[in-house]
Design a protein around this motif. Structure first.
Motif, PDB file in Angstrom:
ATOM      1  N   LEU A  45       1.041  -1.116   0.009  1.00 37.48           N
ATOM      2  CA  LEU A  45      -0.063  -0.045  -0.072  1.00 37.48           C
ATOM      3  C   LEU A  45       0.843   1.190   0.117  1.00 37.48           C
ATOM      4  CD1 LEU A  45      -2.876   0.603  -0.013  1.00 37.48           C
ATOM      5  CD2 LEU A  45      -2.680   1.209   2.537  1.00 37.48           C
ATOM      6  N   GLY A  46       2.172   1.218   0.746  1.00 37.31           N
ATOM      7  CA  GLY A  46       2.954   2.268   0.914  1.00 37.31           C
ATOM      8  C   GLY A  46       3.378   2.691  -0.541  1.00 37.31           C
ATOM      9  N   ASP A  47       3.756   1.618  -1.400  1.00 41.53           N
ATOM     10  CA  ASP A  47       4.269   1.878  -2.706  1.00 41.53           C
ATOM     11  C   ASP A  47       3.201   2.554  -3.594  1.00 41.53           C
ATOM     12  OD1 ASP A  47       6.351   1.581  -4.489  1.00 41.53           O
ATOM     13  OD2 ASP A  47       5.516  -0.092  -5.441  1.00 41.53           O
ATOM     14  N   ALA A  48       2.042   2.351  -3.517  1.00 40.21           N
ATOM     15  CA  ALA A  48       0.959   2.887  -4.393  1.00 40.21           C
ATOM     16  C   ALA A  48       0.528   4.225  -3.594  1.00 40.21           C
ATOM     17  CB  ALA A  48      -0.656   1.933  -4.001  1.00 40.21           C
ATOM     18  N   ILE A  49       0.619   4.666  -2.328  1.00 39.19           N
ATOM     19  CA  ILE A  49       0.460   5.831  -1.720  1.00 39.19           C
ATOM     20  C   ILE A  49       1.485   6.691  -2.268  1.00 39.19           C
ATOM     21  CG2 ILE A  49       0.358   7.098   0.210  1.00 39.19           C
ATOM     22  CD1 ILE A  49      -1.154   4.639   1.597  1.00 39.19           C
ATOM     23  N   SER A  50       2.621   6.433  -2.065  1.00 37.85           N
ATOM     24  CA  SER A  50       3.870   7.317  -2.504  1.00 37.85           C
ATOM     25  C   SER A  50       3.883   7.919  -3.933  1.00 37.85           C
ATOM     26  CB  SER A  50       5.020   6.572  -2.041  1.00 37.85           C
ATOM     27  OG  SER A  50       5.141   5.388  -2.662  1.00 37.85           O
ATOM     28  N   HIS A  51       3.351   6.910  -4.791  1.00 44.64           N
ATOM     29  CA  HIS A  51       3.274   7.209  -6.232  1.00 44.64           C
ATOM     30  C   HIS A  51       1.869   8.069  -6.434  1.00 44.64           C
ATOM     31  CE1 HIS A  51       6.185   3.998  -6.961  1.00 44.64           C
ATOM     32  NE2 HIS A  51       6.425   4.608  -7.957  1.00 44.64           N
ATOM     33  N   ALA A  52       0.911   7.805  -5.770  1.00 37.13           N
ATOM     34  CA  ALA A  52      -0.289   8.392  -5.676  1.00 37.13           C
ATOM     35  C   ALA A  52      -0.233  10.065  -5.279  1.00 37.13           C
ATOM     36  CB  ALA A  52      -1.448   7.729  -5.161  1.00 37.13           C
ATOM     37  N   THR A 100      -4.139  -5.944  -8.437  1.00 37.06           N
ATOM     38  CA  THR A 100      -4.191  -4.933  -9.588  1.00 37.06           C
ATOM     39  C   THR A 100      -4.714  -3.610  -9.243  1.00 37.06           C
ATOM     40  OG1 THR A 100      -5.360  -7.170 -10.643  1.00 37.06           O
ATOM     41  CG2 THR A 100      -5.835  -5.069 -11.602  1.00 37.06           C
ATOM     42  N   ALA A 101      -5.633  -3.654  -8.230  1.00 37.07           N
ATOM     43  CA  ALA A 101      -5.979  -2.262  -7.761  1.00 37.07           C
ATOM     44  C   ALA A 101      -4.872  -1.424  -7.458  1.00 37.07           C
ATOM     45  CB  ALA A 101      -7.129  -2.370  -6.495  1.00 37.07           C
ATOM     46  N   LEU A 102      -4.013  -1.985  -6.762  1.00 38.24           N
ATOM     47  CA  LEU A 102      -2.528  -1.204  -6.383  1.00 38.24           C
ATOM     48  C   LEU A 102      -1.675  -0.672  -7.360  1.00 38.24           C
ATOM     49  CD1 LEU A 102      -1.332  -3.452  -3.224  1.00 38.24           C
ATOM     50  CD2 LEU A 102      -2.145  -1.172  -3.243  1.00 38.24           C
ATOM     51  N   GLY A 103      -1.516  -1.673  -8.339  1.00 42.36           N
ATOM     52  CA  GLY A 103      -0.900  -1.614  -9.384  1.00 42.36           C
ATOM     53  C   GLY A 103      -1.578  -0.414 -10.384  1.00 42.36           C
ATOM     54  N   LEU A 104      -2.916  -0.513 -10.461  1.00 40.61           N
ATOM     55  CA  LEU A 104      -3.571   0.438 -11.346  1.00 40.61           C
ATOM     56  C   LEU A 104      -3.369   1.765 -10.743  1.00 40.61           C
ATOM     57  CD1 LEU A 104      -7.235  -1.089 -12.160  1.00 40.61           C
ATOM     58  CD2 LEU A 104      -5.449   0.389 -13.627  1.00 40.61           C
ATOM     59  N   ILE A 105      -3.701   2.012  -9.326  1.00 38.66           N
ATOM     60  CA  ILE A 105      -3.615   3.221  -8.938  1.00 38.66           C
ATOM     61  C   ILE A 105      -2.041   4.072  -8.980  1.00 38.66           C
ATOM     62  CG2 ILE A 105      -3.906   4.544  -6.542  1.00 38.66           C
ATOM     63  CD1 ILE A 105      -6.514   3.697  -8.124  1.00 38.66           C
ATOM     64  N   LEU A 106      -1.332   3.207  -8.613  1.00 42.26           N
ATOM     65  CA  LEU A 106       0.074   3.485  -8.521  1.00 42.26           C
ATOM     66  C   LEU A 106       0.529   4.121  -9.699  1.00 42.26           C
ATOM     67  CD1 LEU A 106       2.552   1.041  -7.435  1.00 42.26           C
ATOM     68  CD2 LEU A 106       3.181   1.921  -9.314  1.00 42.26           C
ATOM     69  N   SER A 107       0.366   3.307 -10.900  1.00 42.94           N
ATOM     70  CA  SER A 107       0.838   3.947 -12.195  1.00 42.94           C
ATOM     71  C   SER A 107      -0.055   4.645 -12.904  1.00 42.94           C
ATOM     72  CB  SER A 107       0.825   2.592 -13.194  1.00 42.94           C
ATOM     73  OG  SER A 107      -0.512   1.905 -13.155  1.00 42.94           O
ATOM     74  N   LEU A 108      -1.367   4.776 -12.554  1.00 45.27           N
ATOM     75  CA  LEU A 108      -2.258   5.821 -13.307  1.00 45.27           C
ATOM     76  C   LEU A 108      -2.082   7.198 -12.546  1.00 45.27           C
ATOM     77  CD1 LEU A 108      -5.492   3.895 -13.788  1.00 45.27           C
ATOM     78  CD2 LEU A 108      -3.638   4.374 -15.552  1.00 45.27           C
ATOM     79  N   ILE A 200       4.153   8.569   4.910  1.00 45.31           N
ATOM     80  CA  ILE A 200       4.829   8.241   3.532  1.00 45.31           C
ATOM     81  C   ILE A 200       5.162   9.705   2.684  1.00 45.31           C
ATOM     82  CG2 ILE A 200       4.321   7.580   1.449  1.00 45.31           C
ATOM     83  CD1 ILE A 200       2.976   5.028   2.629  1.00 45.31           C
ATOM     84  N   VAL A 201       4.139  10.602   3.020  1.00 47.93           N
ATOM     85  CA  VAL A 201       3.887  11.872   2.396  1.00 47.93           C
ATOM     86  C   VAL A 201       5.250  12.663   2.880  1.00 47.93           C
ATOM     87  CG1 VAL A 201       2.915  13.993   2.304  1.00 47.93           C
ATOM     88  CG2 VAL A 201       1.622  11.888   1.788  1.00 47.93           C
ATOM     89  N   MET A 202       5.595  12.581   4.060  1.00 50.00           N
ATOM     90  CA  MET A 202       6.452  13.396   4.694  1.00 50.00           C
ATOM     91  C   MET A 202       7.903  12.835   4.295  1.00 50.00           C
ATOM     92  SD  MET A 202       6.167  13.990   8.468  1.00 50.00           S
ATOM     93  CE  MET A 202       7.382  12.887   8.845  1.00 50.00           C
ATOM     94  N   GLY A 203       7.969  11.592   3.930  1.00 52.87           N
ATOM     95  CA  GLY A 203       9.276  10.975   3.457  1.00 52.87           C
ATOM     96  C   GLY A 203       9.715  11.307   2.069  1.00 52.87           C
ATOM     97  N   LEU A 204       8.572  11.707   1.312  1.00 52.67           N
ATOM     98  CA  LEU A 204       8.685  11.813  -0.091  1.00 52.67           C
ATOM     99  C   LEU A 204      10.065  12.565  -0.413  1.00 52.67           C
ATOM    100  CD1 LEU A 204       5.289  11.788  -1.428  1.00 52.67           C
ATOM    101  CD2 LEU A 204       6.777   9.848  -1.405  1.00 52.67           C
ATOM    102  N   GLN A 205      10.203  13.616   0.223  1.00 45.10           N
ATOM    103  CA  GLN A 205      10.970  14.783  -0.262  1.00 45.10           C
ATOM    104  C   GLN A 205      12.787  14.104   0.174  1.00 45.10           C
ATOM    105  OE1 GLN A 205      10.750  18.122   2.489  1.00 45.10           O
ATOM    106  NE2 GLN A 205      12.217  19.341   1.390  1.00 45.10           N
ATOM    107  N   THR A 206      12.625  13.186   1.071  1.00 42.29           N
ATOM    108  CA  THR A 206      13.799  12.714   1.472  1.00 42.29           C
ATOM    109  C   THR A 206      14.430  11.553   0.590  1.00 42.29           C
ATOM    110  OG1 THR A 206      13.196  13.443   3.538  1.00 42.29           O
ATOM    111  CG2 THR A 206      15.256  12.010   3.293  1.00 42.29           C
ATOM    112  N   VAL A 207      13.474  10.686   0.407  1.00 41.83           N
ATOM    113  CA  VAL A 207      13.858   9.529  -0.340  1.00 41.83           C
ATOM    114  C   VAL A 207      13.394   9.221  -1.682  1.00 41.83           C
ATOM    115  CG1 VAL A 207      14.652   7.994   1.726  1.00 41.83           C
ATOM    116  CG2 VAL A 207      12.143   8.086   1.002  1.00 41.83           C
ATOM    117  N   GLY A 208      12.073   9.986  -1.914  1.00 40.36           N
ATOM    118  CA  GLY A 208      11.509   9.913  -3.059  1.00 40.36           C
ATOM    119  C   GLY A 208      10.392   8.896  -3.469  1.00 40.36           C
ATOM    120  N   VAL A 209       9.603   9.016  -4.445  1.00 41.94           N
ATOM    121  CA  VAL A 209       8.355   8.381  -4.531  1.00 41.94           C
ATOM    122  C   VAL A 209       8.776   7.018  -4.527  1.00 41.94           C
ATOM    123  CG1 VAL A 209       6.923   7.941  -6.401  1.00 41.94           C
ATOM    124  CG2 VAL A 209       6.958  10.373  -5.618  1.00 41.94           C
ATOM    125  N   VAL A 210       9.829   6.671  -5.549  1.00 44.57           N
ATOM    126  CA  VAL A 210      10.204   5.166  -5.796  1.00 44.57           C
ATOM    127  C   VAL A 210      10.454   4.323  -4.706  1.00 44.57           C
ATOM    128  CG1 VAL A 210      11.503   3.846  -7.472  1.00 44.57           C
ATOM    129  CG2 VAL A 210      10.723   6.147  -8.041  1.00 44.57           C
TER     130      VAL A 210
END
Lengths: 374, 386
Positions: A45-52, A100-108, A200-210
């Motif tokens: 879920l973390g993967d999807a959220i960070s991309h989303a 599928t739901a995770l992959g969809l939201i993540l990539s879209l 997760i949102v807080m960490g984006l700036q430091t380690v990035g979405v991926v």
């Protein structure tokens, strides 16, 4: 600069201290809340959220027009939550599965974010520079203000987890029971997920979405190997997270051109690998050793039971027998005889063996047990 | 349209079709996230290949990156088999580690290598037409068009050969194994195909959007059909459609082509998700509401049937007794009246002949545990559905 140099610098260089503090707190917080995500089987879920979160960041910038950290974080938070809700909507309303739901939201979401990002970059707005640091993260841009936010979020999460400790625990391990005794599981779940989205949102700036998802997962997965107790696991995960944050920063500051985010993730991965192999109860190494030991024990028992069968055909069961038969026809080596003798189960001479009292007793028990099964 | 524009659209369409085919099987096999893992984890393979060949379309690079992808799948299933963590955790642990190794490799040799993490992760299809393939001194088009085209051709060929094996192992892996089709072989075959497709597509659309190209068309098609052949065609169609529409959106907004393609894919999915005739969000919401009301109606009729006392059958009493809100109670009463199940006199509810027949049949179905029969009964009795 080498590692030693880094630690000397730490006391004098304010920026370095802030960055180290920031990544350390972030890592610890990720491990802390990540434990719950992993146990809830929502690792990805973390993967999807960070991309989303990416489109939220871009939209917040488009609306606010300035690159203000608070605004961007708010945007990321909102779109992260929308993504999470949509994932749950897809899983419950259609027959598409979780993956599928995770992959969809993540990539879209990420794709849409990329569209916005490139759109913003083409605009004539000098402010936009640095928005793309959210893709890969840049620990070097951490400022005292960011660390302050992290501290606040840590305090809030710590307080919330302490307050709702037993509710969270029961939600993780027996959700049906939690429902039965009338806990508002849905709201507790939403609350817990929101905390995870926040970190997760807080960490984006430091380690990035991926790479953000790894920071949530890895410390918790490592901590899980060492204990079966929730509070120890949470504590260990916090420790592992902080450790990988700090060591990642130290390593990347010590060698030029080393990006911080990936080094933090690799440090965490090394901790995971170490835990997988060397954990005393679940580790691969100990498991292999236990496996070998029991295989050896079975081999010895087999030899002993064969001897018992030969010996029990005679009047005096302790009479010596030639060893050649066992050697040549059954393939038992002298090593096995020696091992059995060391355990005091047989007397072993040059060319013969005989059971001892102890050996006979043990073998007869063994034999009885075998017989019962047949 | 100039030549480069046509070529870009052609490449995008080829990539979309090539991704849609393995993507369909991945969605059906509940392995959608393995694409996410592969697309990130091939980075070290790509970087290593690039150090050696200095060409993103070199065969050696494609082979090395593909092997890295298969290695990722192997590592994930090995980690999972140790039983130390769940499968999704295994995925989440493996690919960031490999990706990080790739990023660090690039960073360490940044001075002498012209390979950008951004380029690998986000892709830039607009540059694809510049890298031409020259054969016998004749310019035959962009290199990546030929590479992607070849992969698409091979996957169509393989799909034709192994269609029934793949179908069987996807829907009933136990049966397919007992008939002698090795599940491991099919699994790794599919994974190899996925890896190759990812590797040749990433240059055009980037590592993350490959995931979108694989999953989104297949998921959209899955909401519309249950026929595997139709699903394959539909997902290829959706992919190609979004590729071309996305190109023009990007042209219009002057933004990333890959991002636009994904946005179109997202809108397509959202549309189908909301409005699909049978399985869309609105349809399902409506069905669930209808079901709820009709179940309430049956409960209500059974209640009336059970009670002869006038006080039990008064409208106001019902609201208290069955403990419904006024809105629900009104809706149920109205539905019952519309269908001629009840008549109301002076606030007293009584069953009509038709209502009595319906209720009796419902009771037999419920007593015999033939609850599925209620649906056909509803067809027979209802003039208006809930």
């Amino acid at each position: 600069m080498n590692l030693q140099h880094y630690f000397q610098q730490l006391s004098t260089d304010y920026t370095l201290l802030i960055i180290t503090l920031g990544t350390g707190i972030l890592g610890g917080l990720c491990g802390f809340l990540g434990s719950f995500a992993v146990l809830k089987k929502q690792s990805l879920l973390g993967d999807a959220i960070s991309h989303a979160a990416l489109p939220g960041i871009c939209l917040a910038f488009l609306i606010a027009g300035v690159k203000d950290t608070h605004w961007l974080l708010l945007g990321a938070l909102v779109s992260g939550i929308i993504g999470t809700v949509w994932i749950q909507g897809i899983v419950s309303r259609t027959y598409l599965k979780q993956d599928t739901a995770l992959g969809l939201i993540l990539s879209l979401f990420f794709g849409f974010g990329l569209l916005l990002l490139t759109f913003i970059q083409k605009m004539d707005n000098a402010n936009q520079a640095g928005l793309d640091k959210y893709l890969f993260g840049q620990a070097a841009t951490l400022m005292a203000q960011d660390v302050q936010i992290m501290l606040w979020v840590s305090l809030i999460s710590l307080f919330a987890v302490l307050l709702f400790w037993k509710e969270f625990k029961i939600l993780l391990f027996d959700i049906e029971y939690a429902k039965t005794i009338g806990l508002p599981t849905k709201y507790i779940d939403i609350f817990l997920t929101s905390l995870i989205v926040l970190v997760i949102v807080m960490g984006l700036q430091t380690v990035g979405v991926v790479l953000m998802s790894a920071l949530i997962l890895a410390p918790a997965a490592a901590a899980r190997q060492w204990t079966n107790k929730l509070w120890i696991m949470v504590l260990l995960a916090t420790l592992f997270g902080a450790l990988s944050g700090i060591s990642g920063t130290a390593l990347s500051a010590s060698f030029s051109q080393m990006p911080t985010g990936p080094v933090i993730v690799l440090s965490a991965s090394v901790i995971v690998l170490f835990s997988f192999i060397f954990s005393p109860k679940r580790g691969i190494l100990m498991r292999e050793i236990r496996f070998r030991k029991s295989r050896r024990a079975i081999k010895l028992n087999k030899a002993l039971s064969l001897m018992y069968r030969i010996a029990s055909k005679h009047e005096n069961v302790l009479v010596p027998h030639g060893k050649r038969m066992l050697n040549d026809f059954k393939g038992y080596s002298n090593v096995i005889f020696k091992k059995l003798e060391r355990q005091g189960l047989i007397n072993y001479r040059q060319n013969s063996w005989s059971l001892t009292e102890k050996g006979f007793e043990k073998a007869s028990n063994l034999y009885n047990q075998l017989g019962k099964d047949e | 349209m100039n030549n480069a524009q046509i070529e870009i659209q052609l490449i995008a369409a080829l990539v979309a079709a090539a991704c849609a085919l393995p993507g369909t099987f991945l969605v059906l096999r509940k392995m959608a996230l393995i694409t996410d893992a592969i697309s990130h984890a091939i980075l070290p393979g790509i970087v290593l290949g690039f150090f050696i060949t200095h060409d993103l379309n070199a065969p050696l690079l494609i082979v090395m990156a593909t092997l890295t992808g298969v290695l990722t799948v192997f590592l994930v299933s090995y980690t999972q088999k140790t039983g130390l963590v769940k499968e999704d955790t295994a995925i989440g642990l493996i690919f960031p580690a490999l990706f990080s190794i790739g990023v660090i490799m690039i960073a360490l040799r940044a001075n002498d290598v012209h390979l950008d993490v951004d380029a690998v992760l986000l892709g830039e299809i607009a540059f694809a037409p510049f890298d031409r393939l020259v054969w016998l001194g004749v310019d035959v088009g962009p290199k990546s068009m030929w590479v992607v085209g070849t992969v698409l051709f091979i996957s169509v060929l393989l799909l034709n050969f192994f269609f029934k094996e793949l179908k069987l192992s996807t829907f009933d892996s136990g049966l397919s194994a007992s008939l002698g089709f090795s599940p491991v072989l099919l699994h790794y075959g599919l994974m190899t195909l996925t890896s190759v497709t990812t590797v040749v597509s990433f240059e055009a659309v980037g590592a993350i959007l490959v995931v979108a190209m694989m999953i989104a068309p297949a998921a959209t098609a899955y909401l519309l059909t249950k026929d595997l052949r139709k699903m394959l065609f539909l997902s290829a169609f959706f992919g190609v459609l979004s590729a071309i529409a996305g190109y023009w959106l990007a042209h219009f907004l002057d933004a990333s082509i890959a991002g636009s393609i994904t946005t179109i894919l997202g809108m397509l999915f959202l549309g189908v998700y909301l409005f699909s005739h049978k399985k869309g969000w609105i349809a399902v919401w409506y069905q669930q509401k209808q079901q709820k009301l009709e179940v309430s109606l049956i409960t209500f009729l059974l209640h009336i049937h059970n009670h002869d006392l006038a006080s039990e059958r008064h409208i106001r009493h019902l609201r208290e007794h069955i403990n419904w809100h006024d809105v629900t109670a009104n809706a149920v009463l109205k539905l019952a009246q519309k269908n001629n199940f009840i008549s109301i006199e002076n606030g007293l509810v009584s069953l009509t002949d038709k209502g009595l027949a319906f209720t009796k049949q419902a009771i037999t179905y419920i007593m015999d545990n033939h609850t599925e029969g209620i649906e056909s009964m509803k067809q027979k009795f209802f003039l208006f559905r809930g």
